[in-house]
Scaffold this active site. Structure first.
Site, PDB file in Angstrom:
ATOM      1  N   ASP A   1      37.820  34.695  48.150  1.00 28.88           N
ATOM      2  CA  ASP A   1      37.598  33.040  47.578  1.00 28.88           C
ATOM      3  C   ASP A   1      39.222  32.213  47.579  1.00 28.88           C
ATOM      4  OD1 ASP A   1      37.352  31.121  45.930  1.00 28.88           O
ATOM      5  OD2 ASP A   1      37.233  32.026  44.039  1.00 28.88           O
TER       6      ASP A   1
HETATM    7  C1  BGC Z   1      35.643  29.138  42.861  1.00 36.86           C
HETATM    8  C2  BGC Z   1      34.353  29.515  43.777  1.00 36.86           C
HETATM    9  C3  BGC Z   1      34.080  28.493  45.105  1.00 36.86           C
HETATM   10  C4  BGC Z   1      35.411  28.528  45.869  1.00 36.86           C
HETATM   11  C5  BGC Z   1      34.690  27.389  47.057  1.00 36.86           C
HETATM   12  C6  BGC Z   1      36.645  28.809  43.974  1.00 36.86           C
HETATM   13  O1  BGC Z   1      37.686  27.674  43.587  1.00 36.86           O
HETATM   14  O2  BGC Z   1      36.349  30.258  42.680  1.00 36.86           O
HETATM   15  O3  BGC Z   1      33.208  29.534  42.896  1.00 36.86           O
HETATM   16  O4  BGC Z   1      33.227  29.042  45.404  1.00 36.86           O
HETATM   17  O5  BGC Z   1      36.126  27.706  45.438  1.00 36.86           O
HETATM   18  O6  BGC Z   1      34.338  25.982  46.546  1.00 36.86           O
END
Ligand code: BGC
Length: 768
Positions: free
Chosen positions: A303
């Site tokens: 993530d």
């Molecule tokens: C979130 C994810 C997301 C990623 C990309 C992160 O902050 O936890 O769910 O897919 O960002 O945008």
């Protein structure tokens, strides 16, 4: 009487027996992957493992790509993937397609390998200006109808492809176990089985039936966030979870397993830690459980900046190089290092110093290349997006509206609903005239803000009710501060204005809840509904006019002190039903449609009394014969599965075909459901099991199957469930799956029937 056999299997997928690959390998495709891999230098392999945010290569005035920076990212660092919405706000699909094509062109020129672009399309193509927005996951779960997860997945895939994007970070399938969690609404609720059915259905719909050859109307998924993200003790975003080994495998792992068996191509990792180990550094969970036990050859992405978090926040590494080595050795294949491609240099140094074995790099790069081949990106790096002429068509809108209708939950009704025609209606409360609050986060922007420019043509609650009933006025009483960092704050508190308007109305629709939020900005300190909003409802209650309490919120805010007030005649939890949520509500309140949603979570009554429906028997034992009363009474506002209809259903004749069974049997269960009211209605029929005695404290009950049927007044249907006996097994204290001798109770619609397991079976393998 027609027999219905309509139960949903979370597990129908590609994997049939142990050790067979979760996704069957395509020899020709694998040969191409190997050939490409062989031709790559260490730098090129590492580049494939790197993912940057589009911001890094955007011009400062946000008019387009900064080709110089893009050339550095791709030419110098060989970056293999880019993510995120351009300029942090939804774009026209042709604009999106245009810049993704430019990235592809450069990538092929510089490294001969297509780039993979990823976007968060969370409840529809939510980062495309013209996208069709469905209700959020929690609503889809409340519909208890996987058909809506299917249409949502198919339409999202189509509209995402229509913007030249082949990959989405969705579905979110963390069990929503802590109602304070700011992403509660993204998931399909608290139950592992419901979550598995919905997420696996959406996965198949997004990807299509052949994970080796994703078709031109499908895209790759990224299951997220592996796992237990929604079980954080504090309820705050990205904070630690402490989960028993049984619950981890039996409950939190279940939806991920179901989706991998349904062919999921990629997976994103929980930013936080489980039992003290950051998931990004957990070899057992990433490599052993996913890649080895399930024999899954898909790709694991971190993530946002989570490798950095291993050293800057979690403190399990001393610097970035150590953190990269820890994560990659644990099983990370792609590093979402949004802003800094120099992380590639650290990976290369770590390999040269022997901190990361070359074969781990090869394996990670192979998984990235395989994904690109499976998506057909080598042969068709770009495509004709003009051909996608169904984007936002009438059929798509109808599907989103149908999902929104089935997703709203009627929790109380004295009989005031459906509303009679000709009444003077007052809509009040901060949620009464807002599209933003109907959608929630991940809608045009990360936090769901800035919607005006995209949503003027959708109907708020007030607008939809006005269209339906005519005589409707709106006085907010309380308003939200629009700035997303201050979404919890309220302004223009004028309860008196709402009270005076209420005096002139025949019925009050009090629209309370939350404004949109997502992730860390959505953290709360208090699960109670805001004091201003409670005060508004309290003041309205004194007016003496009937009130429909309408909850438009992403998580179950505590309302025990207002729900029982005089004149509250009905309560509807509409949660986050999306752009068509207001229209759906108008159809429901007028009686043109009937309510059929049920809560996919436990609605708690008190802030210190948070539970899930599958709690331990001992969590709710207020009195025990012969023992002292240890007051483990559990109070809930509304239980999991609560939800009323304008008609009534009667259950009878619950039967199971075996009074005794063993692990290899299948239990065939039947129940008759009759519509005993005067209106047609849909009913979600839920089948639970209870293990009456077990070697660890059993859960009080578990959802094992469900279906949704439609019945005309007076009509009956026999619903048949097929439950493999092994589905009643649990993970014991030793971490092994076991089905133990003894009685089980099956229950459905308030009826129960017992059956007995005659032989204990303990499985040796990790998954059954
Ligand atoms: C979130 C994810 C997301 C990623 C990309 C992160 O902050 O936890 O769910 O897919 O960002 O945008």
């Amino acid at each position: 009487m027609a027999a219905v056999v309509l139960t949903f299997s979370a597990c129908a997928g590609h994997k049939s027996a142990d050790n067979t690959p979760a996704i069957p390998q395509d020899k020709a495709l694998e040969d191409k992957v190997e050939k490409t891999l062989k031709g790559l230098s260490l730098e090129e392999k590492v580049g494939q493992m790197m993912q940057l945010s589009i911001e890094v290569v955007t011009l400062p005035d946000k008019s387009g790509l900064d080709m110089e920076k893009l050339r550095t990212a791709i030419g110098k660092y060989k970056v293999g993937s880019i993510l995120n919405v351009f300029a942090r706000t939804a774009q026209d699909r042709f604009f999106t397609a245009d810049y993704i094509s430019k990235i592809q062109e450069l990538s092929l020129q510089e490294i001969g390998i297509p780039c993979i672009y990823g976007l968060d399309m969370i409840h529809g193509a939510s980062y495309i200006a013209e996208g069709t927005f469905f209700p959020q996951g929690i609503n889809i779960a409340a519909g208890f109808n996987p058909e809506h997860a299917r249409t949502m997945g198919e339409i999202t895939a189509y509209e995402t492809r229509a913007a030249m994007c082949p990959w989405t970070f969705c579905p979110t399938m963390d069990l929503a176990r802590n109602p304070c969690w700011s992403r509660f609404w993204e998931s399909f609720g608290e139950d592992p089985y419901l979550q598995s059915v919905m997420a696996a259905t959406e996965t198949r719909a997004l990807q299509g039936d052949d994970p080796n050859h994703i078709g031109k109307e499908h895209i790759a998924v990224s299951l997220k966030h592996y796992m237990a993200y929604g079980a954080a003790i504090s309820g705050r975003d990205r904070t630690p979870a402490y989960v028993s080994p049984s619950d981890l495998r039996e409950k939190h792992f279940a939806p991920f397993k179901a989706c991998i068996e349904a062919g999921a191509l990629t997976l994103m990792v929980n930013s936080s830690s489980i039992n003290g180990v950051p998931v990004h550094a957990n070899h057992e969970l990433l490599t052993v459980w996913l890649k080895e036990d399930l024999n899954w050859d898909g790709m694991i992405v971190t993530d946002w900046a989570d490798i950095n978090n291993l050293w800057t926040r979690e403190r399990v590494a001393a610097n970035r190089k150590e953190a990269l080595a820890l994560g990659i050795n644990a099983g990370i294949d792609m590093v979402m290092e949004p802003y800094d491609p120099t992380a590639c240099d650290d990976i290369i140094a770590a390999v040269k110093e022997g901190l990361i074995p070359q074969k781990r790099i090869d394996d990670a790069c192979r998984r990235v290349l395989r994904l690109k081949y499976r998506l057909g990106l080598f042969d068709n790096p770009t495509w004709d997006v003009k051909a996608y002429d169904k984007v936002a068509c009438e059929e798509f809108k109808e599907a989103a509206l149908a999902a929104a209708v089935e997703s709203q939950v009627l929790l109380e009704n004295s009989g005031i609903l459906p509303l009679k025609k000709g009444l003077r209606i007052l809509v009040t409360g901060p949620n009464g005239n807002s599209i933003r609050s109907l959608n929630g986060g991940w809608s045009y922007t990360w936090q769901g803000t800035a919607e005006e420019k995209y949503t003027a043509w959708y109907n708020t609650i007030y607008e939809a009710l006005k269209n339906e009933f005519g005589s409707v006025s709106y006085v907010p009483g309380v308003e939200y501060v629009e700035d997303y960092m201050a979404w919890k704050q309220e302004k223009n508190i004028n309860i008196d204005a709402a009270v005076s308007a209420a005096r002139r109305a025949d019925v009050i629709i009090a629209c309370v809840g939350e404004n949109s939020y997502c992730e860390t900005p959505g953290n709360i300190e208090d699960l109670n509904l805001s004091a201003n909003q409670k005060n508004l409802v309290k003041a309205l209650s004194k007016v003496g006019k009937p009130i429909v309490l309408l909850l438009n919120q992403g998580r179950p805010r505590i309302i025990n002190d207002i729900v029982g007030l005089p004149n509250i005649e009905a309560v509807v939890n509409m949660m986050l039903p999306g752009n068509y949520g207001g229209d759906a509500l108008a159809l429901l309140l007028s009686g043109k449609e009937n309510f059929s949603g049920k809560l996919p979570f436990t609605y708690s009554k008190h802030v210190n009394d948070l539970h899930t429906y599958d709690h331990k028997v001992s969590e709710n034992v207020p009195t025990m014969a012969g023992a002292y009363n240890y007051d483990a009474t559990m109070y809930v506002q509304w239980p999991f599965g609560a939800g009323l209809s304008y008609t009534t259903f009667e259950y009878s004749g619950l039967e199971v075909d075996k009074s005794e069974f063993t692990a290899d049997d299948v239990l065939n269960v039947k129940v008759t459901v009759k519509n005993t009211g005067n209106l047609p209605g849909k009913e979600a029929v839920l089948l639970y099991s209870s293990d009456l005695v077990a070697s660890i404290v059993p859960d009080v009950r578990r959802l094992r199957s469900f279906t949704k049927i439609e019945l005309q007044p007076g009509e009956s249907k026999v619903v048949e469930f097929r439950v493999p006996a092994k589905d009643l097994a649990f993970v014991g204290a030793d971490g092994k799956w076991r089905l133990e001798k003894g009685d089980f109770r099956l229950s459905c619609g308030g009826l129960g029937v017992n059956t007995c397991c005659t032989a204990t079976k303990v499985w040796k393998k990790a998954n059954i």
